[in-house]
Motif scaffolding. Structure first.
Motif: not given
Lengths: 195, 539
Positions: B13-17, B148-150, B225-234
């Motif tokens: 439903q989150a994807i649909a909305l 993510m949808m937008e 590499e710069t996606s707000p949805f990929n996240k790295s913690v080193f």
């Protein structure tokens, strides 16, 4: 504080309505919630369960880990036992005692009841029978929820009872009142056990 | 259900909305667990209805993908939804949509089903995304799925490529509070001037476009590499272990570390793989553990992309199970943490498999088929996909096969070609229009000696009772495809009609050619729902 609940039963018995009521209470009081449900083939009379997680901090996993569930709330006794490995050491089983036999090889009822009774923290009540006696056949699941209310430390019983009213509000006052009574019957039953 | 500005939503439903709020003009889909609720949400949404969004069901995933491509061609945003095996059905259109490119954004949502809760395989849709060379998104939470949808539609339009969004059952069918936007896009139209020849995939044009898609790949990588949805913690220094966690795999890792993950970790929610981040991770630890739901898509790639001295672990190495979905428990074991299980499994416990509903018409169909089949030792009955597949299990054990949508008819034909008699196919109404009709034409053209049973319950029952594309059209379809009208027989599957049904089956088995029997009675679930609604209205 965190409460992990496994809701179980047989497809069609209405475990998701219990989840909906608890979910309403949780979101209204500002708790974080995750609820994994079963849709699809199992709903055709197979075993169904829902993992319901409530917390006052954020929740990572949608699924509950083995040995960590605070409660198993089940509409069927064998389905309560199915999730035993998920129960934490001090976790409670709140279950209907009425077997739902839609399979030819259902275990011996007495042996099943004995095994259930042997668990350290269990409340087993015949919600179907209580529902029939009180002319509220459709509210057996709400009786069970009322019974579980005392053990749900993260939500108080009054809040849950309010949510019963909110969830059934669209069905009219008569249905709401019947479900309030169902909730009270379950709740009183557990109180009378003096646990 | 509202909590201030939050809504309690299933992942679906989150994807649909999110898609509605991103300004789509339509959703195109065929029902399939665990993707069905996306389209249902859009069908029920007052906002979507007010905007006149297209949301009726398609005949199959291929027609869905193609219709979305048409919507994109004229500059509008479209959503396509399906379960993982639907990707096989629409693969031709999907792969080529990367070559045509898009005008209006397209998001293709594939819902995978590791553990096969309601499926016949565990294929991982991410391979399709890589195969078609398009960006892949994999949300880790309901909130992220909405957000993510937008982003996905903007990405699709910016890169002129369809975007594949991949989820798994637990994301699709789990509920959580989602904060939604107060202001959101209207239905959008890019008004993009398309290069007309982009959409004409003659070899000359396709060669040019393929080179363009390949030339776009470094840009897709840079975006990962710069996606707000990929996240790295080193972490400082050398760690014993580094973790790569994809989609909801990230949650299972974090569940085991409530006070924070002690290892460096890269969370992946956008592909192609951000190799810069992953190389840095590999350089900072002794071994890399890949936690991904589904097949070893990332593990396999990392083994190839990283120099061989690096140790990569996951399901190929046996640290995680090769089959089934991820759980907090199997991830816990892979992280070397002891299980917290206290109680042993119960003794008085047996499996409770699903079964056909009491009063279901399929039951009478199988009862009749079993009676007649008993008169023909060696009879083979080829099954198909739907509730009625349960006819392969006790007490009926009627079906000899179930492979893919529509295979009952064509397998029966192939068997008949090889001399099998009787060769019987059992297929549901919705499955027949999805992928059975073309096979029936093959059978008619070859005058194959088969008997096709279209068990018509007037709905797509397995997924919860969606409209079925062929309702009221089956006799006309079969006759139109060339089945002799006198060999298109309709019966009502009820116990009291058993004598008639068995007689009709016997007669049509004996007919040397293609015959179609249509047992027709409404699904008991949809019927009960309608009656309940009627009673409520009367009150």
């Amino acid at each position: 504080m965190k409460t992990d609940i496994i809701l179980s039963g047989v497809g069609g018995q209405g475990i998701l309505s219990i989840a909906t009521i608890i979910g309403e209470a949780a979101t209204r009081t500002g708790l974080a919630l995750k609820q994994a449900e079963v849709h699809g083939m199992s709903q055709r009379g197979g075993d169904v369960q829902s993992n319901l997680r409530l917390s006052d901090t954020s929740i990572a996993s949608d699924l509950i880990a083995l040995g960590t569930a605070d409660m198993i709330i089940s509409l069927e006794p064998m389905e309560a036992l199915r999730y035993l490995p998920y129960l934490s050491k001090d976790g409670w089983i709140i279950t209907s005692s009425a077997p739902f036999k839609n399979i030819p090889n259902y275990p011996d009822e007495q042996a099943l009841a004995d095994e259930l009774r042997a668990q350290p923290h269990v409340v087993s009540l015949d919600v179907e029978q209580l529902a029939r006696e009180n002319h509220m056949q459709k509210s057996a699941n709400v009786i069970l929820l009322g019974a579980a209310a005392s053990f749900l430390k993260i939500l108080d019983a009054a809040t849950l009872r309010e949510s019963v009213g909110r969830i059934f509000a669209s069905k009219g006052e008569e249905v709401v009142n019947m479900n309030y009574r169902a909730f009270d019957i379950g709740h009183e039953y557990v109180k009378s056990l003096g646990l | 259900m509202e909590n201030n500005d939050k809504l309690l939503l299933l992942g679906d439903q989150a994807i649909a909305l999110g898609a509605i709020h991103a300004g789509i003009s339509g959703v195109y889909a065929y029902p399939g667990t665990p993707s069905t609720e996306i389209t249902e949400y859009i069908q029920d949404s007052p906002l979507a209805r007010g905007r006149g969004l297209h949301s009726t069901w398609c005949t199959n995933e291929k027609t869905a993908m193609e219709a979305a491509l048409g919507m994109s061609y004229v500059g509008k945003r479209a959503l396509v939804c399906m379960k993982h095996v639907g990707m096989n059905v629409c693969a031709d259109a999907f792969v080529n949509s990367a070559i045509t490119g898009v005008n209006g954004g397209i998001v293709v949502l594939a819902a995978d089903d590791p553990s096969m809760h309601s499926s016949q395989n565990e294929q991982d849709s991410r391979f399709y995304g890589k195969f078609a060379m398009v960006p892949i998104l994999e949300p880790s939470s309901q909130q992220e799925a909405y957000n993510m949808m937008e982003y996905a539609y903007d990405l699709s339009e910016k890169e002129k490529l369809p975007v594949l969004m991949r989820i798994t059952t637990r994301m699709a069918h789990s509920r959580a509070a989602v904060k939604v936007k107060e202001k959101f896009s209207d239905v959008t139209c890019t008004g993009r001037e398309s290069v007309p020849s982009d959409w004409v995939l003659l070899p000359g044009n396709a060669r040019r476009r393929y080179l363009e898609v390949i030339a776009e790949q470094p840009q897709l990588l840079a975006l990962s590499e710069t996606s707000p949805f990929n996240k790295s913690v080193f972490k400082d220094g050398m760690s014993e272990r580094g973790i790569v966690a994809c989609g909801i795999g990230y949650n299972y890792v974090m569940e085991n570390y409530p006070d924070g993950c002690p290892y460096p970790i890269v969370k992946i929610s956008q592909y192609p793989l951000p190799m810069e981040q992953l190389t840095r991770l590999a350089d900072s630890c002794k071994e890399v553990l890949v936690v991904e739901d589904g097949q070893p898509f990332v593990e396999e790639q990392l083994k190839g992309l990283l120099p061989s001295r690096y140790v990569v672990k996951g399901s190929l190495s046996g640290d995680l199970p090769r089959t089934g979905e991820l759980t907090p428990d199997n991830v816990k074991a892979a992280l070397g943490i002891e299980s917290g299980q206290v109680y042993a499994p119960a003794r008085n416990l047996v499996p409770r498999p699903p079964a056909l509903c009491v009063g279901c018409g399929h039951r009478d169909v199988y009862d009749a088929l079993n009676r007649v089949a008993a008169e023909y030792p060696g009879a083979k009955i080829f099954g198909d996909i739907g509730c009625y597949t349960l006819g392969a299990l006790p007490p009926f054990r009627t079906l000899n096969s179930c492979v893919d949508m529509g295979a009952s008819i064509t397998m029966a034909k192939g068997a008949a070609d090889a001399g099998q008699f009787p060769a019987i196919a059992v297929i549901g109404d919705s499955t027949f229009t999805h992928s059975g009709m073309t096979g029936l034409l093959d059978a008619v053209n070859d005058k194959a000696n088969i008997t096709v049973v279209i068990s018509d319950n007037l709905t797509t029952a397995m997924t919860g009772g969606q409209d079925s594309a062929g309702t009221n059209k089956f006799e006309a379809i079969c006759i139109g495809l060339g089945v002799e009208p006198e060999h298109v027989r309709v019966v009502v599957p009820l116990p009291k009609n058993m004598e008639e049904i068995t007689r009709v089956i016997r007669e049509e088995i004996e007919y040397d050619g293609v015959s179609v029997i249509i047992p027709r009675r409404e699904c008991i679930q949809t019927l009960n729902r309608k009656l309940k609604k009627k009673r409520a209205e009367k009150k």
